[in-house]
Design an enzyme around this catalytic site. Structure first.
Site, mmCIF file in Angstrom:
data_model
loop_
_atom_site.group_PDB
_atom_site.id
_atom_site.type_symbol
_atom_site.label_atom_id
_atom_site.label_comp_id
_atom_site.label_asym_id
_atom_site.label_seq_id
_atom_site.Cartn_x
_atom_site.Cartn_y
_atom_site.Cartn_z
ATOM 1 N N GLU A 185 10.333 -38.821 -28.813
ATOM 2 C CA GLU A 185 10.132 -38.404 -27.401
ATOM 3 C C GLU A 185 11.296 -38.781 -26.774
ATOM 4 O OE1 GLU A 185 9.032 -38.542 -23.191
ATOM 5 O OE2 GLU A 185 9.931 -40.027 -24.248
ATOM 6 N N ASP A 211 8.177 -43.615 -30.519
ATOM 7 C CA ASP A 211 9.588 -44.032 -30.586
ATOM 8 C C ASP A 211 9.952 -44.980 -29.261
ATOM 9 O OD1 ASP A 211 9.219 -41.547 -29.139
ATOM 10 O OD2 ASP A 211 11.209 -41.454 -29.331
HETATM 11 ZN ZN LIG Z 1 7.823 -42.655 -22.677
#
Ligand SMILES: [Zn+2]
Length: 357
Positions: free
Chosen positions: A131, A73
């Site tokens: 994340e 992401d």
């Molecule tokens: Zn990162």
């Protein structure tokens, strides 16, 4: 469906293809499908799909196993997708959201995963989602909870941007509130009350005078930080405030556990009401392990300390020493002018091939 990812081709072209598949946190389905599909083309890899996490691993019964992980992401786009390049040859720069954080690292992972049919040690490649958002959504921590066996390894590398050098471990982070209590009163008769905001002065002075400690852990120098990051108090222009809260963020070296970090702050703020609101443990660099020493030799250069908090701490919590190693300047992560030098991508790829090949 975009054209399939070509893991066997040029790694910088692969980076551009990854940037061109938008994957802002929460919207990783398409890129995960593409990564899974590409990896399934390599019979030397066992591929597991779990939500928007893809795990690809070799099963060669080698004496040891390493995990190499990266997130798919990105933070939101800032008119920087699709990718573009400037310069050429050794000077080429790839621009676009995720180029630095961290599709450069993901491109290296995918390229090496495809190329290494018989690595010297077994490898578990992990590609995960979410994340860049709150901890409860993080794909790696979900896997750590639900399938810790997938993360079993003697050593882990997280391909977050480090300018293609090794950054060991990471610092821990703690947030706490210092709560000051006074007595409310009408400001026309302030002597009847006690001003909680005025009491903040002593706390702020303590913080301003605090000398951040430098701590050496496993040969790397960590620099701590203790700062006020927020302050609230007061309810109206004619009321003596009876409450004031100062939010403090402590970045602590990985020689301390969260409990030790908290004890240190309670000692420092003795006499004040202190409430810990958030904590994440740091991670020791683990560079004293033989497998890490071989990694250092393959990469070359001097390792340095990681100051930010990264997912290496999740591996540390599982007892797996971990380092950060990936292309791109970490200061460009999340920037609108995010970029990654092609030379970093090539040198990270070459280093992993030397270490594992
Ligand atoms: Zn990162």
């Amino acid at each position: 469906m975009p054209t399939p990812l070509d893991l066997g081709g040029n790694v910088v072209d692969l980076l551009r293809a990854l940037i061109d598949i938008e994957s802002v946190s929460g919207d990783e389905q398409l890129i995960t499908d593409q990564v899974e599909r590409a990896l399934r083309g390599y019979p030397h890899l066992e591929v597991i799909r779990d939500g928007n996490v893809v795990i690809a691993r070799t099963n060669l019964s080698r004496a040891d196993r390493v995990v190499i992980a990266g997130h798919l992401d990105t933070v939101p786009i800032a008119a920087n997708v699709p990718s573009w390049v400037t310069g050429d040859g050794a000077e080429q720069i790839v621009w676009g959201r995720g180029s630095c954080d961290m599709k450069g690292g993901v491109a290296v992972q995918l390229s090496v995963a495809a190329a290494l049919v018989e690595p010297r040690r077994d490898v578990t490649w992990i590609f995960y989602d979410n994340e860049e958002v709150e901890e409860s959504r993080n794909g790696l921590s979900r896997i750590a909870r639900e399938h810790p066996d997938y993360l079993e390894a003697g050593f882990a590398v997280l391909c977050e941007p480090t300018n293609a050098g090794i950054e060991g471990g990471c610092q821990g982070t703690m947030r706490l509130m210092v709560e000051l209590t006074g007595v409310a009163a009408h400001s026309a008769r302030s002597w009847k009350g006690h001003n909680a905001i005025h009491d903040a002065g002593a706390v702020l002075q303590l913080l301003a005078q605090h000398q951040p400690t430098e701590v050496e852990v496993d040969g790397l120098l960590y620099r701590e930080g203790l700062n006020a990051v927020g302050i609230t108090g007061g309810i109206a222009g004619n009321v003596i405030p009876d409450r004031c809260e100062i939010e403090v963020n402590y970045r602590f070296a990985p020689d301390k556990s969260p409990a030790q970090a908290e004890a240190h702050l309670r000692h420092l703020f003795a006499g004040f009401d202190v409430r810990v609101t958030d904590v994440a443990a740091g991670a020791r660099p683990g560079l004293d392990q033989p497998v890490a020493a071989e990694f250092l030799a393959a990469v070359g250069g001097q390792p340095s300390a990681k100051f930010g908090w990264t997912d290496v701490a999740r591996f540390a919590a599982l007892g797996v020493p971990a380092v950060n190693f990936g292309p791109g300047d970490p200061n460009k992560a999340h920037a609108d002018d995010e970029f990654c030098p092609a030379a970093d991508v090539y040198s990270c790829r070459d280093a992993l091939l030397r270490w594992l090949g």
